[in-house]
Enzyme design. Structure first.
Site, PDB file in Angstrom:
ATOM      1  N   ASP A 263      31.490  39.913  39.930  1.00 55.12           N
ATOM      2  CA  ASP A 263      32.821  40.129  39.369  1.00 55.12           C
ATOM      3  C   ASP A 263      32.715  39.847  37.864  1.00 55.12           C
ATOM      4  O   ASP A 263      31.721  39.305  37.383  1.00 55.12           O
ATOM      5  CB  ASP A 263      33.864  39.232  40.047  1.00 55.12           C
ATOM      6  CG  ASP A 263      35.279  39.774  39.860  1.00 55.12           C
ATOM      7  OD1 ASP A 263      35.479  40.599  38.928  1.00 55.12           O
ATOM      8  OD2 ASP A 263      36.195  39.396  40.616  1.00 55.12           O
TER       9      ASP A 263
HETATM   10  C1  BGC Z   1      38.691  41.437  39.187  1.00 54.42           C
HETATM   11  C2  BGC Z   1      37.909  42.534  39.873  1.00 54.42           C
HETATM   12  C3  BGC Z   1      37.860  43.747  38.984  1.00 54.42           C
HETATM   13  C4  BGC Z   1      37.271  43.365  37.641  1.00 54.42           C
HETATM   14  C5  BGC Z   1      37.136  44.523  36.679  1.00 54.42           C
HETATM   15  C6  BGC Z   1      38.234  41.185  37.764  1.00 54.42           C
HETATM   16  O1  BGC Z   1      39.143  40.374  37.089  1.00 54.42           O
HETATM   17  O2  BGC Z   1      38.617  40.250  39.948  1.00 54.42           O
HETATM   18  O3  BGC Z   1      38.500  42.825  41.112  1.00 54.42           O
HETATM   19  O4  BGC Z   1      37.141  44.766  39.617  1.00 54.42           O
HETATM   20  O5  BGC Z   1      38.103  42.389  37.041  1.00 54.42           O
HETATM   21  O6  BGC Z   1      38.358  44.940  36.231  1.00 54.42           O
END
Ligand code: BGC
Length: 728
Positions: A263
């Site tokens: 993530d």
């Molecule tokens: C989220 C993810 C997301 C990523 C990219 C993170 O803050 O937890 O689910 O895919 O950002 O935007």
């Protein structure tokens, strides 16, 4: 560590059937081999620096040239294209091109419709490709352990099998459009409180039987190209450097061949993460924090990591790009999107997902010819619908947001921060859609029309005016909204929060008009203190761009509702499994309720929820008869019965099969199968549902494997509590 073979038939050639009825697979074994060989041949031609380029997505989040969440640079001399990725939970997260907002993922779970989940993902993936994205990050599936969870709207409910099968179809749908499917957030990422590193403490049996099962089903059935590890720690180690999770379970036990991406900002080390199984670092600014050239070269030269492992990381990425079709057919930005068709699909998806929770004295469907006046109150129903916030939302929806944030949600001014922005403007909002279906009635809107602060509480005057409008109308429809979003955290209570006095609004309207219908726009269960004083309740979730018409068509019976709840709606905050003494949410949660998530908890503790898992009404009625259970020598089971539409109109029913497993630690019931069946009035059909041995098994910690438990009690029902047939 590897799973022991407790029953031979379930583990053959690296694949075992979790669900008897679903066997679809994205690629054959021979295609896998060819993809591996092709990836290997490319790796042989690469310099070390080129390899290191492929293990990072090193562009800052906001400035990603593709306008998405991240970007991996390709290697033109080897014909390896760039890989642009975008969030895609409910529609594309492109910042450069407009996108359609579809109903929230939790709504799709409420349809219990596998094909719809596939089609939903394929629709989103077509938009992703037209915007130049080759990877969709939309496969969220963390189980709704605490119903207050801030990101539940992005996920697939509280049951591991429902979530897993819907996720598998979602992944197949994404990949059918030649976009790599990412499933996330792996694993134990069930709350937003302390979201960047809270330590989820989950025993191995609970982990395997509940929290990992959706991922396992998706990996087995759909072979998604990527798994995103999560922000939290799991039993001590960060998920993105957790060897047990990423290597022992995902790559060895489940034979996952794709890549693990972190993530955004969830990588915490170089050698430890690489050795644990993380294949790509995402989201650090201005470049990779841990998988940068200097640190990785140092780890290599000091023998903390091996060259083989670097090759494996690269091979997994190339493998995902080859098997998805991206390598040979990379997407190009600037493609045309048919927004009219996409909105029509969004409406269809919402129509399949709406859940009718209450319908006293057949209040619904409304008969347009008998109505002279209709009051629609609250929820900005004259212009917009609610939608979830954060990365689970579209960033530039085709019809715009209620509050103009210049296409971005990151400003902190009123109505424009990460979670609050999402009121989606509709081309055909609820009021207009109702007027279309009741052209002879006067449709009047009442409530808070304050667009500068769409979450402002209703004033006393507005509530009084709404009651006056309701009193002089034939029917009153109140729209209430419960906002939710990534990084907002959990609501302290399941009560309607924002605007804070929506309950008072409903009470006032219901007091003024006995024909009061409540429409809910939300991603979480909510409390309904007014439940007994209104005549109908419609759960519309965050309904997306076709939501206005979909809701109106259900109200007027153009669509017979068929959705069922993918999570329990409790009667009181105090009843939820994670409430504890005072409802506070632990920073480092201990999953002390073990297997008793969702309906399993309410069944085990004999607590009556307000609306149970699997519940949903129809405008028709279904009769169940003739249960036959047959057990084969290989431990698979077939559950057959007769289903009849013995009511007045065509409708779809979702018969559900639950098992009572004979093991003292198991909750009373677990969902093991279902079907969604459309029947004309008077029509009946024989339904057969196959249950694999794995669905009849428990995780044995002593034997480190699945253990088949014979003799389960079989329940067939219209919900987890409305059991119509059973057999010991
Ligand atoms: C989220 C993810 C997301 C990523 C990219 C993170 O803050 O937890 O689910 O895919 O950002 O935007």
């Amino acid at each position: 560590m590897r799973i022991q073979l407790l029953f031979a038939l379930t583990l053959q050639a690296g694949a075992f059937a979790l669900i008897g009825s679903m066997t679809s697979s994205a690629q054959s074994a021979s295609t896998d081999q060819a993809a591996y060989q092709r990836a290997d041949a490319l790796i042989k031609q690469m310099t070390l620096d080129e390899k290191l380029q492929l293990i990072v997505s090193n562009d800052p989040f906001i400035d990603s040239p593709g306008g998405g969440a991240g970007y991996v640079k390709g290697i033109p001399r080897l014909h390896i294209p760039d890989l642009n990725m975008s969030d895609s939970s409910t529609g594309s997260g492109s910042k450069n091109q407009l996108s359609t907002t579809f109903p929230a993922t939790i709504a799709i779970a409420a349809s219990w419709d596998r094909q719809l989940s596939f089609d939903y993902a394929a629709q989103i993936a077509h938009e992703l490709r037209a915007q130049g994205f080759g990877m969709g990050l939309g496969g969220g599936t963390n189980l709704a352990r605490d119903p207050r969870g801030g990101r539940i709207f992005e996920y697939l409910g509280e049951d591991p099998v429902l979530a897993g099968e819907m996720l598998a179809q979602r992944s197949l749908g994404t990949q059918s459009a030649h976009v790599i499917a990412t499933i996330k957030h792996f694993a134990g990422n069930n709350q937003e409180t302390n979201r960047m590193g809270g330590n989820s403490q989950v025993d191995e049996r609970t982990l395997r039987e509940l929290y990992l099962t959706p991922f396992e089903i998706a990996v087995e059935q759909a072979h998604p190209g990527s798994v995103m590890c999560s922000y939290n720690r799991l039993n001590g180690d960060y998920a993105c450097e957790n060897e047990h999770l990423l290597t022992d379970i995902l790559k060895h036990d489940w034979h996952f061949e794709g890549m693990v991406q972190s993530d955004w900002g969830a990588t915490h080390s170089t050698a430890k993460a690489i050795n644990a199984g993380l294949d790509e670092e995402e989201g650090s600014e201005p470049g990779p924090t841990y998988f940068n050239r200097i640190d990785v070269l140092f780890a290599l030269s000091s023998h903390q990591i091996t060259q083989d492992r670097i090759d494996d990381m690269v091979r997994r990425k190339l493998y995902a790009m080859i098997t998805s079709g991206l390598m040979d057919d990379p997407p190009k930005a600037g493609g045309k999107i048919d927004f009219e068709a996409a909105t029509a699909f969004a409406q269809h998806a919402e129509e399949q997902s709406i859940v009718l929770l209450k319908n006293e004295h057949a209040q619904l469907p409304l008969a347009a010819s008998r109505l002279r006046s209709i009051a629609v109150i609250g929820g900005h129903a004259d212009i917009a619908v609610g939608t979830g916030g954060g990365s689970g939302d579209t960033l530039d929806p085709v019809s715009g947001f209620l509050t103009d944030c210049g296409g971005l949600q990151f400003g902190l001014h009123a109505g424009c921060d990460w979670w609050r922005t999402p009121w989606l403007k509709l081309a055909v909002p609820i009021v207009k859609a109702i007027q279309e279906l009741a052209p002879d009635a006067a449709v009047k809107f009442g409530g808070n029309g304050d667009l500068d602060d769409p979450y402002r509480a209703y004033s006393k005057q507005e509530i009084d005016d709404a009651a006056v409008l309701a009193a002089k109308s034939d029917v009153a429809i109140v729209v209430v909204n419960q906002p939710a979003g990534e990084d907002f955290g959990e609501q302290a209570s399941l009560g309607l929060a924002n605007p804070s006095n929506q309950d008072a609004l409903v009470e006032a309207v219901a007091g003024a008009n006995p024909h009061t219908i409540v429409i809910l726009e939300n991603g979480n269960p909510v409390l309904m203190p007014w439940k007994d004083r209104v005549s109908a309740i419609v759960e519309a979730w965050f309904p997306g761009e076709g939501g206005g018409r979909a809701i109106a068509r259900v109200l007027f019976g153009k669509v017979n509702p068929s959705g069922k709840l993918p999570l329990t709606f409790p009667a009181r905050n105090e009843d939820i499994p994670t409430w504890g003494k005072d409802g506070s949410i632990a920073k480092d949660p201990v999953y002390a309720e073990k297997l008793d998530i969702g309906y399993r908890w309410y069944d085990a503790k004999q607590i009556k929820p307000m609306f149970e898992f699997g519940y949903g009404l129809s405008y028709t009625h279904f009769a169940y008869s003739n249960l036959v259970v047959s057990n084969a020598a290989d431990h698979s089971m077939t559950v057959s019965f007769e289903l009849k539409n013995d009511g007045p109109v065509t409708g779809a029913e979702i018969p559900q099969v639950y098992l009572g497993i004979r093991d003292q630690n198991e909750p009373p019931k677990r969902l093991v199968g279902w079907s969604k069946i459309l029947l004309q009035p008077g029509e009946s059909r024989k339904v057969s549902i196959s249950i694999s041995p794995r669905m009849q098994s428990i995780w044995s910690v002593d034997e480190n494997g699945w253990k088949f438990i014979p003799g389960s009690h079989v329940y067939v029902g219209a919900s987890s509590r409305d059991i119509r047939l059973q057999k010991d």
